[in-house]
Design a protein around this motif. Structure first.
Motif, PDB file in Angstrom:
ATOM      1  N   VAL A  50       6.909  -8.602   6.759  1.00 55.68           N
ATOM      2  CA  VAL A  50       6.147  -9.824   7.044  1.00 55.68           C
ATOM      3  C   VAL A  50       4.656  -9.563   6.897  1.00 55.68           C
ATOM      4  N   PHE A  51       4.205  -8.430   7.413  1.00 55.26           N
ATOM      5  CA  PHE A  51       2.791  -8.058   7.256  1.00 55.26           C
ATOM      6  C   PHE A  51       2.423  -8.001   5.771  1.00 55.26           C
ATOM      7  N   ALA A  52       3.255  -7.318   4.977  1.00 54.18           N
ATOM      8  CA  ALA A  52       2.962  -7.157   3.557  1.00 54.18           C
ATOM      9  C   ALA A  52       2.955  -8.495   2.826  1.00 54.18           C
ATOM     10  N   CYS A  53       3.966  -9.316   3.079  1.00 62.35           N
ATOM     11  CA  CYS A  53       4.066 -10.604   2.389  1.00 62.35           C
ATOM     12  C   CYS A  53       2.934 -11.547   2.778  1.00 62.35           C
ATOM     13  N   LEU A  54       2.612 -11.601   4.064  1.00 65.90           N
ATOM     14  CA  LEU A  54       1.561 -12.498   4.525  1.00 65.90           C
ATOM     15  C   LEU A  54       0.213 -12.090   3.935  1.00 65.90           C
ATOM     16  N   LEU A  55      -0.066 -10.790   3.917  1.00 65.82           N
ATOM     17  CA  LEU A  55      -1.324 -10.312   3.343  1.00 65.82           C
ATOM     18  C   LEU A  55      -1.402 -10.642   1.856  1.00 65.82           C
ATOM     19  N   LEU A  56      -0.320 -10.430   1.145  1.00 62.51           N
ATOM     20  CA  LEU A  56      -0.314 -10.700  -0.291  1.00 62.51           C
ATOM     21  C   LEU A  56      -0.494 -12.191  -0.577  1.00 62.51           C
ATOM     22  N   ILE A  57       0.229 -13.034   0.138  1.00 69.11           N
ATOM     23  CA  ILE A  57       0.150 -14.482  -0.094  1.00 69.11           C
ATOM     24  C   ILE A  57      -1.247 -15.010   0.219  1.00 69.11           C
ATOM     25  N   LEU A  58      -1.800 -14.612   1.357  1.00 69.89           N
ATOM     26  CA  LEU A  58      -3.139 -15.089   1.729  1.00 69.89           C
ATOM     27  C   LEU A  58      -4.195 -14.604   0.737  1.00 69.89           C
ATOM     28  N   THR A  59      -4.036 -13.390   0.242  1.00 66.69           N
ATOM     29  CA  THR A  59      -4.991 -12.887  -0.754  1.00 66.69           C
ATOM     30  C   THR A  59      -4.918 -13.710  -2.034  1.00 66.69           C
ATOM     31  N   LEU A  60      -3.714 -13.986  -2.494  1.00 66.78           N
ATOM     32  CA  LEU A  60      -3.552 -14.763  -3.725  1.00 66.78           C
ATOM     33  C   LEU A  60      -4.077 -16.178  -3.574  1.00 66.78           C
ATOM     34  N   VAL A  61      -3.985 -16.740  -2.375  1.00 68.94           N
ATOM     35  CA  VAL A  61      -4.448 -18.104  -2.138  1.00 68.94           C
ATOM     36  C   VAL A  61      -5.972 -18.154  -1.972  1.00 68.94           C
ATOM     37  N   LEU A  62      -6.528 -17.209  -1.226  1.00 75.19           N
ATOM     38  CA  LEU A  62      -7.946 -17.276  -0.866  1.00 75.19           C
ATOM     39  C   LEU A  62      -8.888 -16.632  -1.882  1.00 75.19           C
ATOM     40  N   MET A  63      -8.447 -15.592  -2.549  1.00 81.15           N
ATOM     41  CA  MET A  63      -9.353 -14.868  -3.454  1.00 81.15           C
ATOM     42  C   MET A  63      -9.888 -15.727  -4.603  1.00 81.15           C
ATOM     43  N   LEU A 114      -7.891 -10.136   7.959  1.00 85.80           N
ATOM     44  CA  LEU A 114      -8.116 -10.502   9.358  1.00 85.80           C
ATOM     45  C   LEU A 114      -7.101 -11.530   9.839  1.00 85.80           C
ATOM     46  N   ALA A 115      -6.811 -12.533   9.008  1.00 89.35           N
ATOM     47  CA  ALA A 115      -5.858 -13.576   9.394  1.00 89.35           C
ATOM     48  C   ALA A 115      -4.457 -13.005   9.560  1.00 89.35           C
ATOM     49  N   THR A 116      -4.066 -12.076   8.680  1.00 87.65           N
ATOM     50  CA  THR A 116      -2.745 -11.455   8.791  1.00 87.65           C
ATOM     51  C   THR A 116      -2.608 -10.706  10.106  1.00 87.65           C
ATOM     52  N   ALA A 117      -3.610  -9.902  10.430  1.00 82.88           N
ATOM     53  CA  ALA A 117      -3.555  -9.123  11.665  1.00 82.88           C
ATOM     54  C   ALA A 117      -3.550 -10.029  12.889  1.00 82.88           C
ATOM     55  N   CYS A 118      -4.372 -11.070  12.882  1.00 81.69           N
ATOM     56  CA  CYS A 118      -4.443 -11.975  14.037  1.00 81.69           C
ATOM     57  C   CYS A 118      -3.154 -12.773  14.213  1.00 81.69           C
ATOM     58  N   ALA A 119      -2.593 -13.249  13.114  1.00 85.04           N
ATOM     59  CA  ALA A 119      -1.361 -14.041  13.198  1.00 85.04           C
ATOM     60  C   ALA A 119      -0.216 -13.209  13.779  1.00 85.04           C
ATOM     61  N   LEU A 120      -0.077 -11.986  13.310  1.00 80.54           N
ATOM     62  CA  LEU A 120       0.982 -11.134  13.831  1.00 80.54           C
ATOM     63  C   LEU A 120       0.723 -10.738  15.278  1.00 80.54           C
ATOM     64  N   ALA A 121      -0.543 -10.495  15.624  1.00 79.63           N
ATOM     65  CA  ALA A 121      -0.868 -10.148  17.010  1.00 79.63           C
ATOM     66  C   ALA A 121      -0.522 -11.294  17.950  1.00 79.63           C
ATOM     67  N   LEU A 122      -0.816 -12.529  17.554  1.00 78.11           N
ATOM     68  CA  LEU A 122      -0.483 -13.694  18.389  1.00 78.11           C
ATOM     69  C   LEU A 122       1.035 -13.831  18.546  1.00 78.11           C
ATOM     70  N   ALA A 123       1.762 -13.659  17.443  1.00 79.38           N
ATOM     71  CA  ALA A 123       3.223 -13.778  17.513  1.00 79.38           C
ATOM     72  C   ALA A 123       3.821 -12.669  18.376  1.00 79.38           C
ATOM     73  N   LEU A 124       3.310 -11.463  18.265  1.00 78.02           N
ATOM     74  CA  LEU A 124       3.832 -10.347  19.048  1.00 78.02           C
ATOM     75  C   LEU A 124       3.484 -10.486  20.525  1.00 78.02           C
ATOM     76  N   THR A 125       2.317 -11.032  20.812  1.00 78.09           N
ATOM     77  CA  THR A 125       1.941 -11.277  22.215  1.00 78.09           C
ATOM     78  C   THR A 125       2.885 -12.290  22.849  1.00 78.09           C
ATOM     79  N   ALA A 126       3.182 -13.346  22.105  1.00 77.71           N
ATOM     80  CA  ALA A 126       4.049 -14.403  22.635  1.00 77.71           C
ATOM     81  C   ALA A 126       5.479 -13.919  22.852  1.00 77.71           C
ATOM     82  N   THR A 127       5.912 -12.950  22.052  1.00 80.25           N
ATOM     83  CA  THR A 127       7.303 -12.478  22.139  1.00 80.25           C
ATOM     84  C   THR A 127       7.408 -11.087  22.768  1.00 80.25           C
TER      85      THR A 127
END
Length: 437
Positions: free
Chosen positions: A386-399, A412-425
Motif C-alpha cells: 500500500v505504501f509503494a502503490c500510494l507513493l507511486l500513484i500520487l507521484t504520477l498524479v502530482l508531478m 509526505l501525503a503517503t506517510a501521513c495517510a498511512l500514519a492516520l490509518a494506523l493510528t485509527a486501527t
C-alpha cells in the motif's frame, strides 16, 4: 473494562502514550539506538568513500564504478531473499538451532546472489554497454564474488541483531569503511584502473571475515544452552520470508524507480536535485528502520510484552527522528548549497517535504516490525505494498502539475495517510496475538 484482542483499551493507550515508563537503559532502546547510529554511520562513511574516489580517480572511472557497485548491492539485496529479516525475527528464539538457521540462510543467499550476479555479467553487454570492466574475466569473477559476499554482509547484520550484538553491527561498518578507504589509497597510489571495485571488495572481505568470527565463535555459542523450541518450522519461515520479501521488493522497486520517472518527465537537472533530497530522507528512514529492528528482536523474545515494547519504540524513535528532521528542514538550503547554488535554489522545497515525511513514517515502521513479530503475513505484505502503490500513484498524479514539489508532497501525503490509518486501527494491529511457531 472493554477489551480488544485480549488487551484492555485503556491499558493499550497508556502503553502507546507512556511507553511503560523509563526505558533508555533497556535492551530495546539501547540496542535500537546503536543500530540507528550504525545506519547513519554507514551512510556517512559511504559518502566519504566516494568523495575520496572522486579526488583520486577520474570522473569516468568513478561513474562506471558507482554504477557497477550499485548494481552489485542491488543484486545482493535481491539475492538475499530478505533472509536478514528472517534472522532478526527467528534467531532470538532459535536457541541451539541458531547455527543451523544462520548456515542455511547464508548458503541459500550466497548461491542465489552468485547466480543473479552471473546472469547480470552475461547480460551486461546488452543492458549497459558502458560497463566495460565486466568484459575482463578477472573483473567479472571479482564482481560475482563481491556480490555473493555482500549477501553475507547483509545477512550477518540480521544475525548479529537477532543475537543482541548491535555493537558488532556498528563495528563491522567501521571495519568496512576504514579497510576500503585504505585499500582505495593504495590502489590510487599504484594507479590500479579497477581500484575502486578492488578496494571495495577487499574492505568487504575483511568486514565479513571479522564479523563472522565473532558470530560463530562467540555470539552463536552463547545460545547453545537453550532448547531452540521457539524456532518456527522451516515451512513457516519460508512463507514469512516470501511475504516480507514481496512487500520489501515493492517498496524498493518504487523508491528506485522514482528517479527514472523524474528523469523522463522533468529532465536530468531536476533528477539531480531530487536525488540529493532522497539521500537525506533515506538516511532518516534507514535510521528509524534500524532502530525498529530492536523491536522485532525483543518482541520475538517476549511476545507477551509486544504492545509495551511497541509503545516504547514509538516514543524513542520519535524522539530521535523529530529533532533530526527539524534540523534537515531548517538547514535544507545550506545543506544543498554545499553542492552548488542551483541545488539550494531548486531542491530546498522537495527536501523539506520529503524530510518531514520521516516523522509520520515512524508509525509505519513500528507497525511493520509488530507485524513481523506477530507473523501477520497478509498485513505485513499489504502494508508495504500500500505504501509503494500510494507513493507511486500520487507521484504520477502530482508531478506533471507541480514538478519536484509534487513529488515531495507525494512522499509526505503517503506517510501521513498511512500514519492516520494506523493510528485509527492501532488496537487491532498492535494487540493481536503473535503467531505460534
Amino acid at each position: 473494562m472493554r477489551e480488544r484482542f485480549g488487551v484492555p483499551l485503556t491499558q493499550l493507550r497508556e502503553r502507546l502514550q507512556n511507553g511503560a515508563g523509563p526505558a533508555a537503559g533497556t535492551p530495546l532502546v539501547r540496542n535500537g539506538r546503536i543500530l540507528a547510529a550504525s545506519a547513519v554511520l554507514a551512510a556517512g562513511l559511504g559518502a566519504l568513500f566516494w568523495l575520496l574516489a572522486a579526488r583520486w580517480f577520474n570522473t569516468e572511472t568513478v561513474g562506471r564504478s558507482y554504477a557497477l557497485l550499485s548494481a552489485a548491492m542491488l543484486l545482493a539485496t535481491l539475492g538475499s531473499l530478505n533472509l536478514g529479516d528472517v534472522l532478526v525475527r527467528f534467531l532470538p528464539t532459535a536457541g541451539s538451532r541458531g547455527r543451523w538457521l544462520v548456515v542455511r540462510c547464508y548458503t541459500v543467499a550466497t548461491v542465489v546472489g552468485a547466480v543473479v550476479a552471473t546472469g547480470f555479467v552475461l547480460l551486461a553487454p546488452h543492458l549497459s554497454p558502458g560497463l566495460t570492466e565486466l568484459r575482463e574475466p578477472w573483473s567479472a569473477l571479482l564482481f560475482v564474488a563481491a556480490t555473493a559476499a555482500y549477501t553475507v554482509f547483509v545477512l550477518q547484520d540480521g544475525a548479529l541483531t537477532g543475537l543482541r550484538r548491535p555493537a558488532w553491527v556498528l563495528g563491522e561498518n567501521l571495519v568496512f569503511a576504514i579497510a576500503k578507504a585504505l585499500a582505495l589509497a593504495v590502489c590510487a597510489a599504484l594507479a590500479v584502473s579497477a581500484g575502486i571495485l578492488l578496494s571495495w571488495a577487499a574492505g568487504l572481505a575483511l568486514a565479513v571475515a571479522v564479523a563472522n568470527v565473532v558470530l560463530f565463535a562467540r555470539a552463536l555459542p552463547a545460545t547453545r544452552d537453550t532448547s531452540g523450541a521457539g524456532t518456527a518450522r522451516p515451512g513457516r519461515m519460508a512463507r514469512y520470508a516470501v511475504a516480507d520479501y514481496i512487500g520489501q521488493l515493492g517498496q524498493t522497486a518504487v523508491a528506485k524507480s522514482l528517479p527514472l520517472l523524474v528523469l523522463a518527465r522533468l529532465g536530468a537537472e531536476q533528477t539531480a536535485y531530487y536525488s540529493l533530497a532522497y539521500l537525506v530522507t533515506d538516511t532518516l528512514y534507514q535510521a528509524a528502520y534500524a532502530m525498529g529492528q530492536s523491536l522485532t528482536v525483543e518482541g520475538a523474545a517476549e511476545p507477551h510484552r509486544l504492545a509495551e515494547h511497541a509503545g516504547r519504540m514509538l516514543r524513542h524513535t520519535f524522539a530521535l527522528i523529530a529533532p533530526a528532521t527539524a534540523v534537515a528542514v531548517a538547514a535544507a538550503p545550506w545543506i544543498l548549497d554545499l553542492f552548488g547554488p542551483d541545488y539550494a535554489q531548486h531542491g530546498t522545497t522537495v527536501l523539506r517535504l520529503m524530510a518531514l515525511s520521516a516523522v509520520p513514517n515512524v508509525l509505519f515502521g513500528v507497525a511493520v516490525h509488530v507485524a513481523r513479530v506477530r507473523q501477520a503475513l497478509v498485513f505485513l505484505t499489504g502494508l508495504q505494498l500500500v505504501f509503494a502503490c500510494l507513493l507511486l500513484i500520487l507521484t504520477l498524479v502530482l508531478m506533471p502539475h507541480y514538478g519536484l514539489t509534487g513529488v515531495g508532497v507525494a512522499w509526505l501525503a503517503t506517510a501521513c495517510a498511512l500514519a492516520l490509518a494506523l493510528t485509527a486501527t492501532a488496537p487491532r494491529w498492535l494487540a493481536g496475538h503473535p503467531h505460534r511457531p
